[in-house]
Write a protein that holds these residues in place. Structure first.
Motif, PDB file in Angstrom:
ATOM      1  N   ALA A 246       0.832  -1.204   0.000  1.00  0.00           N
ATOM      2  CA  ALA A 246       0.000   0.000   0.000  1.00  0.00           C
ATOM      3  C   ALA A 246       0.864   1.250   0.000  1.00  0.00           C
ATOM      4  CB  ALA A 246      -0.916  -0.006   1.218  1.00  0.00           C
ATOM      5  N   LEU A 247       2.016   1.185   0.663  1.00  0.00           N
ATOM      6  CA  LEU A 247       2.916   2.335   0.683  1.00  0.00           C
ATOM      7  C   LEU A 247       3.399   2.654  -0.728  1.00  0.00           C
ATOM      8  CD1 LEU A 247       4.076   4.202   2.835  1.00  0.00           C
ATOM      9  CD2 LEU A 247       6.094   2.743   2.934  1.00  0.00           C
TER      10      LEU A 247
ATOM     11  N   LEU B 226       4.394   8.632   7.751  1.00  0.00           N
ATOM     12  CA  LEU B 226       4.360  10.092   7.786  1.00  0.00           C
ATOM     13  C   LEU B 226       4.403  10.608   6.357  1.00  0.00           C
ATOM     14  CD1 LEU B 226       4.533  12.926   9.010  1.00  0.00           C
ATOM     15  CD2 LEU B 226       7.008  12.580   9.270  1.00  0.00           C
ATOM     16  N   LEU B 227       3.384  11.366   5.976  1.00  0.00           N
ATOM     17  CA  LEU B 227       3.319  11.980   4.652  1.00  0.00           C
ATOM     18  C   LEU B 227       3.449  13.485   4.819  1.00  0.00           C
ATOM     19  CD1 LEU B 227       1.790   9.183   4.423  1.00  0.00           C
ATOM     20  CD2 LEU B 227       0.485  10.208   2.576  1.00  0.00           C
TER      21      LEU B 227
ATOM     22  N   ILE C   4       7.074  10.589   1.590  1.00  0.00           N
ATOM     23  CA  ILE C   4       6.494   9.522   2.400  1.00  0.00           C
ATOM     24  C   ILE C   4       7.614   8.748   3.079  1.00  0.00           C
ATOM     25  CG2 ILE C   4       4.967   7.520   2.408  1.00  0.00           C
ATOM     26  CD1 ILE C   4       3.832   8.516  -0.247  1.00  0.00           C
ATOM     27  N   ALA C   5       7.449   8.504   4.368  1.00  0.00           N
ATOM     28  CA  ALA C   5       8.438   7.728   5.119  1.00  0.00           C
ATOM     29  C   ALA C   5       7.727   6.987   6.241  1.00  0.00           C
ATOM     30  CB  ALA C   5       9.515   8.644   5.687  1.00  0.00           C
ATOM     31  N   THR C   6       8.338   5.908   6.697  1.00  0.00           N
ATOM     32  CA  THR C   6       7.815   5.214   7.870  1.00  0.00           C
ATOM     33  C   THR C   6       8.367   5.896   9.121  1.00  0.00           C
ATOM     34  OG1 THR C   6       9.641   3.618   7.787  1.00  0.00           O
ATOM     35  CG2 THR C   6       7.578   3.008   6.686  1.00  0.00           C
ATOM     36  N   VAL C   7       7.659   5.743  10.219  1.00  0.00           N
ATOM     37  CA  VAL C   7       8.056   6.346  11.490  1.00  0.00           C
ATOM     38  C   VAL C   7       8.699   5.281  12.357  1.00  0.00           C
ATOM     39  CG1 VAL C   7       7.262   7.520  13.582  1.00  0.00           C
ATOM     40  CG2 VAL C   7       6.191   8.026  11.366  1.00  0.00           C
ATOM     41  N   GLY C   8       9.923   5.531  12.791  1.00  0.00           N
ATOM     42  CA  GLY C   8      10.607   4.573  13.648  1.00  0.00           C
ATOM     43  C   GLY C   8      10.781   3.214  13.014  1.00  0.00           C
ATOM     44  N   ARG C   9      10.926   3.171  11.682  1.00  0.00           N
ATOM     45  CA  ARG C   9      11.101   1.909  10.939  1.00  0.00           C
ATOM     46  C   ARG C   9       9.918   0.964  11.161  1.00  0.00           C
ATOM     47  NH1 ARG C   9      16.971  -0.439  12.064  1.00  0.00           N
ATOM     48  NH2 ARG C   9      16.340  -1.734  10.314  1.00  0.00           N
TER      49      ARG C   9
ATOM     50  N   LEU D 242      -0.233  11.712   9.520  1.00  0.00           N
ATOM     51  CA  LEU D 242       0.286  10.568  10.271  1.00  0.00           C
ATOM     52  C   LEU D 242      -0.753   9.459  10.197  1.00  0.00           C
ATOM     53  CD1 LEU D 242       1.880  12.202  13.442  1.00  0.00           C
ATOM     54  CD2 LEU D 242       3.044  10.783  11.750  1.00  0.00           C
ATOM     55  N   LEU D 243      -0.350   8.328   9.679  1.00  0.00           N
ATOM     56  CA  LEU D 243      -1.244   7.181   9.522  1.00  0.00           C
ATOM     57  C   LEU D 243      -0.691   6.035  10.360  1.00  0.00           C
ATOM     58  CD1 LEU D 243      -1.574   7.309   5.623  1.00  0.00           C
ATOM     59  CD2 LEU D 243      -3.057   8.409   7.313  1.00  0.00           C
ATOM     60  N   ARG D 244      -1.515   5.519  11.249  1.00  0.00           N
ATOM     61  CA  ARG D 244      -1.058   4.432  12.119  1.00  0.00           C
ATOM     62  C   ARG D 244      -2.065   3.287  12.089  1.00  0.00           C
ATOM     63  NH1 ARG D 244       0.326   0.526  14.378  1.00  0.00           N
ATOM     64  NH2 ARG D 244       1.708   0.336  16.181  1.00  0.00           N
TER      65      ARG D 244
END
Length: 381
Positions: free
Chosen positions: A71-72, A96-97, A85-90, A284-286
């Motif tokens: 999906a990313l 995080l967009l 676009i990046a992931t937060v804390g791996r 922020l998408l979690r």
């Protein structure tokens, strides 16, 4: 001759000592043997060890990480170069967009001006990228497609730089959006007066940040609703599994830059006030995964406490290199159970939580930390 006699005498005396018996100690009785009860074996807290191993061996459902990363990639395609676009804390379930304001809005405006393109998740109908993003997210949550994702937390954060809106401006008045979100400001918003002070213009600028976040939220919700209808998903299965926070943080991000400079230009923002880097909307998408417990891979018998500890240690070693570890994926929630504490927001912040999120607590301190807003501008815990 005399030395010989002395040596002989010394030898006689030494030999006499050597032949003298050494006195033995008096005999003493040995203590009687007392039968003692056997010590209770210390097996350690085997129940606790078993519980720890069970937690360690709880992993994300098999397809979760793959679906998230897929999906990313899809989000990259939808948003193109307008958002980083990046992931937060791996964490592959926390994204995080960072979306540039100039890619979404006209100068000083909050209405999205993006063009429309075909969106496969909406039967190739033409729509804006942010609406298509909402459809992508809804597709991930669709139970009909065997989703391994339980729920989704979204925080939409609007930023501005320190350049205040011009006098007589009404660019920040998003009355229809406020009504749609059910948000009533404590002090009614009004157009900037012709003779407005710098402080009044700065407050209007902070309100513009919230309006931009609200506009992006509206687009996401629209795309999610349309995708839910196409998938024939009941609303209880889709939108009620989504927590949304709409947050305007004004110029707090720019004010948190330790160098006192706009990152892209190197100019001091206190003097120039303008900074393109600060004109943006962050998302922020979690995702919260649906977890499943795997069977134990430890072949050692569990009755032996030493073996139980060895199995636990092996599991921790495996988890250290396993990207599906539940403990790693659960590290950064956006919302938690329980209503938010009744505390004042930092100056220039505006917040509205939607749907189920109204009864949940947004981790505002964690949001600020993730975005790089320091405690001086976000003094919450």
């Amino acid at each position: 001759m005399q030395l010989t006699r002395v040596g002989a005498a010394f030898c006689v005396a030494l030999c006499a000592c050597a032949q003298t018996a050494y006195p033995a100690p008096p005999p003493r009785a040995l203590p009687s043997t007392v039968a003692r009860a056997p010590a209770t074996p210390d097996d350690g807290d085997r129940a606790r060890i078993a519980e720890l191993e069970k937690t360690c061996r709880t992993h994300l459902a098999g397809a979760t990480a793959e679906a998230s990363l897929g999906a990313l990639d899809r989000v990259h395609e939808v948003l193109g170069a307008s958002c980083e676009i990046a992931t937060v804390g791996r964490d592959p379930l926390h994204w995080l967009l960072r979306c540039r304001s100039d890619a979404l809005f006209g100068s000083g405006r909050y209405v999205i001006n993006s063009g429309e393109e075909a969106c496969p998740e909406l039967a190739n109908s033409r729509t804006t990228p942010l609406q298509c993003l909402g459809a992508v997210l809804q597709t991930l949550l669709s139970r009909e497609q065997g989703s391994a994702l339980e729920e989704l937390g979204i925080a939409v954060i609007g930023h501005v730089d320190m350049q205040p809106l011009r006098a007589s401006s009404d660019a920040h008045l998003c009355t229809s959006l406020l009504n749609e979100l059910g948000y009533t400001p404590s002090v009614p918003w009004a157009a900037v007066p012709d003779d407005a002070s710098d402080e009044e213009r700065a407050y209007a600028n902070d309100q513009l940040a919230f309006c931009r976040a609200a506009s992006v939220t509206q687009a996401l919700q629209n795309g999610m609703a349309r995708a839910g209808k196409l998938a024939k998903s009941a609303s209880a299965d889709g939108t009620q599994r989504v927590d949304i926070a709409v947050l305007g943080v004004g110029a707090s991000w720019l004010g948190s830059r330790p160098s006192g400079q706009c990152p892209s230009t190197g100019q001091r923002y206190q003097a120039e006030h303008a900074c393109v880097d600060a004109r943006r909307v962050d998302l922020l998408l979690r995702f919260t995964p649906r977890l499943q417990a795997t069977s134990s891979h430890c072949a050692l018998p569990g009755d032996d406490p030493a073996n139980a500890l060895t199995c636990l240690e092996r599991c921790y070693d495996e988890a250290a290199i396993d990207d599906r570890s539940a403990q790693r994926e659960q590290s950064t929630p956006l919302f938690s159970a329980g209503a938010a504490a009744d505390t004042a927001l930092p100056a220039g912040f505006y917040l509205q939580q939607l749907g189920r999120a109204q009864d949940r607590h947004l981790a505002l301190a964690r949001v600020c930390q993730t975005l790089g807003i320091d405690r001086a501008h976000c003094p919450v815990r």
